[in-house]
Design an enzyme around this catalytic site. Structure first.
Site, PDB file in Angstrom:
ATOM      1  N   ARG A  47       0.854  -1.204   0.000  1.00 54.09           N
ATOM      2  CA  ARG A  47       0.000   0.000   0.000  1.00 54.09           C
ATOM      3  C   ARG A  47       0.883   1.243   0.000  1.00 54.09           C
ATOM      4  O   ARG A  47       0.582   2.223  -0.669  1.00 54.09           O
ATOM      5  CB  ARG A  47      -0.946  -0.006   1.212  1.00 54.09           C
ATOM      6  CG  ARG A  47      -1.986  -1.129   1.163  1.00 54.09           C
ATOM      7  CD  ARG A  47      -3.045  -0.989   2.238  1.00 54.09           C
ATOM      8  NE  ARG A  47      -2.556  -1.214   3.584  1.00 54.09           N
ATOM      9  CZ  ARG A  47      -2.500  -2.401   4.199  1.00 54.09           C
ATOM     10  NH1 ARG A  47      -2.913  -3.498   3.568  1.00 54.09           N
ATOM     11  NH2 ARG A  47      -2.054  -2.510   5.445  1.00 54.09           N
ATOM     12  N   LYS A 137     -11.090  15.177   6.774  1.00 55.22           N
ATOM     13  CA  LYS A 137     -12.271  14.748   6.035  1.00 55.22           C
ATOM     14  C   LYS A 137     -13.120  13.791   6.848  1.00 55.22           C
ATOM     15  O   LYS A 137     -12.586  12.943   7.573  1.00 55.22           O
ATOM     16  CB  LYS A 137     -11.846  14.070   4.738  1.00 55.22           C
ATOM     17  CG  LYS A 137     -12.969  13.921   3.750  1.00 55.22           C
ATOM     18  CD  LYS A 137     -12.808  12.727   2.857  1.00 55.22           C
ATOM     19  CE  LYS A 137     -13.311  11.486   3.535  1.00 55.22           C
ATOM     20  NZ  LYS A 137     -13.350  10.322   2.634  1.00 55.22           N
ATOM     21  N   GLU A 179     -18.369  15.950   4.047  1.00 53.57           N
ATOM     22  CA  GLU A 179     -18.730  15.085   2.916  1.00 53.57           C
ATOM     23  C   GLU A 179     -20.020  14.304   3.180  1.00 53.57           C
ATOM     24  O   GLU A 179     -19.988  13.221   3.764  1.00 53.57           O
ATOM     25  CB  GLU A 179     -17.583  14.101   2.628  1.00 53.57           C
ATOM     26  CG  GLU A 179     -17.879  13.171   1.455  1.00 53.57           C
ATOM     27  CD  GLU A 179     -16.741  12.188   1.134  1.00 53.57           C
ATOM     28  OE1 GLU A 179     -15.704  12.234   1.808  1.00 53.57           O
ATOM     29  OE2 GLU A 179     -16.914  11.386   0.221  1.00 53.57           O
ATOM     30  N   LYS A 221     -17.908  18.593   0.294  1.00 48.74           N
ATOM     31  CA  LYS A 221     -17.626  17.529  -0.694  1.00 48.74           C
ATOM     32  C   LYS A 221     -18.915  16.745  -0.913  1.00 48.74           C
ATOM     33  O   LYS A 221     -19.154  15.714  -0.276  1.00 48.74           O
ATOM     34  CB  LYS A 221     -16.494  16.623  -0.169  1.00 48.74           C
ATOM     35  CG  LYS A 221     -16.192  15.438  -1.077  1.00 48.74           C
ATOM     36  CD  LYS A 221     -14.885  14.746  -0.711  1.00 48.74           C
ATOM     37  CE  LYS A 221     -14.701  13.459  -1.492  1.00 48.74           C
ATOM     38  NZ  LYS A 221     -13.362  12.887  -1.398  1.00 48.74           N
TER      39      LYS A 221
HETATM   40  C1  5MM Z   1     -16.989   8.585  -1.579  1.00 53.59           C
HETATM   41  O1  5MM Z   1     -15.662   8.216  -1.342  1.00 53.59           O
HETATM   42  C2  5MM Z   1     -14.738   9.275  -1.269  1.00 53.59           C
HETATM   43  C3  5MM Z   1     -14.435   9.846  -2.636  1.00 53.59           C
HETATM   44  O2  5MM Z   1     -14.017   8.801  -3.492  1.00 53.59           O
HETATM   45  P1  5MM Z   1     -14.761   8.548  -4.890  1.00 53.59           P
HETATM   46  O3  5MM Z   1     -14.458   9.766  -5.732  1.00 53.59           O
HETATM   47  O4  5MM Z   1     -14.097   7.291  -5.383  1.00 53.59           O
HETATM   48  O5  5MM Z   1     -16.226   8.362  -4.626  1.00 53.59           O
HETATM   49  C4  5MM Z   1     -13.442   8.751  -0.626  1.00 53.59           C
HETATM   50  O6  5MM Z   1     -12.650   9.822  -0.172  1.00 53.59           O
HETATM   51  C5  5MM Z   1     -13.756   7.806   0.510  1.00 53.59           C
HETATM   52  O7  5MM Z   1     -14.333   8.530   1.551  1.00 53.59           O
HETATM   53  C6  5MM Z   1     -12.441   7.160   0.947  1.00 53.59           C
HETATM   54  O8  5MM Z   1     -12.005   6.341  -0.100  1.00 53.59           O
HETATM   55  C7  5MM Z   1     -12.562   6.368   2.243  1.00 53.59           C
HETATM   56  O9  5MM Z   1     -13.451   5.323   2.056  1.00 53.59           O
HETATM   57  P2  5MM Z   1     -13.533   4.113   3.115  1.00 53.59           P
HETATM   58  O10 5MM Z   1     -14.684   3.306   2.574  1.00 53.59           O
HETATM   59  O11 5MM Z   1     -12.251   3.394   3.022  1.00 53.59           O
HETATM   60  O12 5MM Z   1     -13.801   4.722   4.434  1.00 53.59           O
END
Ligand code: 5MM
Length: 333
Positions: A47, A137, A179, A221
């Site tokens: 990762r 965030k 968000e 967001k």
């Molecule tokens: C909605 O997901 C966020 C924006 O990503 P996309 O443009 O792919 O929709 C993204 O920042 C999300 O919050 C993170 O990937 C964290 O997700 P998890 O599910 O790992 O908490």
């Protein structure tokens, strides 16, 4: 400079000049799912290597103002031994941190979720700030099901969580990205997405007002107003862009520093086109830019898997999507 002057300046930097955010804050289980789907091994080191490749893309700061990190990456180092927040800062890119602990089933309403993470948040945010984070965030998730979901209870609980998080961040000197994601899973129409997104945004801003969150020191967001993935008659890109802008104009105060959209599972080019059409609207009260995860990374990840960790090839894909979204944020195709 006071905290509030600093936060105003950070929030402006995040959204201005048609630059946007790279959401690389997938939690380890989410990134593992994405790696698994392409046959890539997911370890602490693999990762790190993937993210090191993303962040060292030549020219990244031309298109990207900030990167949202997950705790694991935030504490990892580049190959030259520099912690990633400082590595990004040296490139002219702000480092941000995902601070929610995930969307968890809501008590009594297991089909819906409430995002958790408020316990102990103030000292966590203070620590992230001391390690170089300038923004944070928190993602709340709202699910649509024809006629039954979302419930008012889920909308209000999530809006309250977002507002409490945002106030805590600002008290600690960090810009909150707020968000509220209305999922595009399901067969719902764009009209239903418009109604639900309107109610969600209205509720979020009402809670932000109650908590006295400074709107010029935060970034919103939101998801786009868009047909469900499985809808039979999916709306055109003009309808998506126009209804999204109409919804934001109705419910997002003009003093908000900016809007940085999520892509939510749209195809990468589709997300770029929607952003470009939105930015052709006249007299927008705030900059509208991108904070995409999958729509910036999908092509790069596929190449990482098929071309067996070819750094240049994968970086080429990220650069291509980031540059296209940078153009779209100024209204160009
Ligand atoms: C909605 O997901 C966020 C924006 O990503 P996309 O443009 O792919 O929709 C993204 O920042 C999300 O919050 C993170 O990937 C964290 O997700 P998890 O599910 O790992 O908490």
């Amino acid at each position: 400079m006071s905290y509030s002057d600093e936060m105003k300046s950070v929030a402006k930097t995040m959204v201005e000049g048609s630059r946007g955010l790279l959401a690389a804050d997938e939690s380890s289980p989410t990134l593992t799912k994405r790696f698994d789907a392409l046959g890539l091994e997911s370890t602490y080191e693999s990762r790190r290597n993937w993210r090191q490749m993303l962040f060292s893309t030549p020219g990244l700061a031309t298109w990207i103002s900030g990167v949202i990190l997950f705790d694991e990456t935030f504490r990892q180092e580049s190959t030259s031994g520099v912690p990633f927040p400082q590595y990004l800062a040296s490139l002219g890119i702000l480092a941000g941190i995902k601070v929610d602990t995930g969307a968890k089933p809501m008590a009594g309403r297991p089909a819906e979720t409430v995002t958790e993470g408020l316990d102990g948040l103030a000292p966590r945010v203070a620590e992230y700030r001391s390690l170089g984070a300038t923004f944070a965030k928190w993602r709340a998730v709202i699910k649509i099901e024809e006629k039954t979901l979302p419930s008012r209870a889920a909308i209000l609980a999530n809006a309250h969580g977002l507002a409490r998080y945002a106030k805590i961040c600002q008290s600690e000197g960090i810009v909150p990205i707020v968000e509220p994601e209305v999922l595009m899973d399901g067969n719902h129409s764009i009209e239903r997405s418009f109604t639900v997104t309107s109610e969600v945004l209205q509720s979020v801003f009402s809670e932000l007002w109650l908590q006295e969150v400074a709107l010029d020191q935060m970034v919103l967001k939101p998801s786009m107003v868009i047909s469900g993935k499985g809808a039979s008659n999916r709306a055109s890109r003009e309808e998506v862009a126009n209804l999204s802008v109409e919804c934001y104009r109705n419910h997002v105060p003009g003093s908000v520093a900016g809007i940085a959209l999520l892509s939510g599972g749209q195809r990468d080019r589709e997300a770029t086109e929607h952003l470009a059409v939105m930015n052709r609207a006249k007299a927008l009260p705030w900059p509208i830019t991108f904070s995409y995860g999958r729509a910036l990374q999908d092509a790069a990840l596929e190449s990482w898997a098929t071309k067996k960790y070819d750094v240049e090839a994968a970086q080429g894909h990220l650069a291509e999507r980031a540059a296209a979204n940078h153009r779209a944020a100024s209204g160009q195709d």
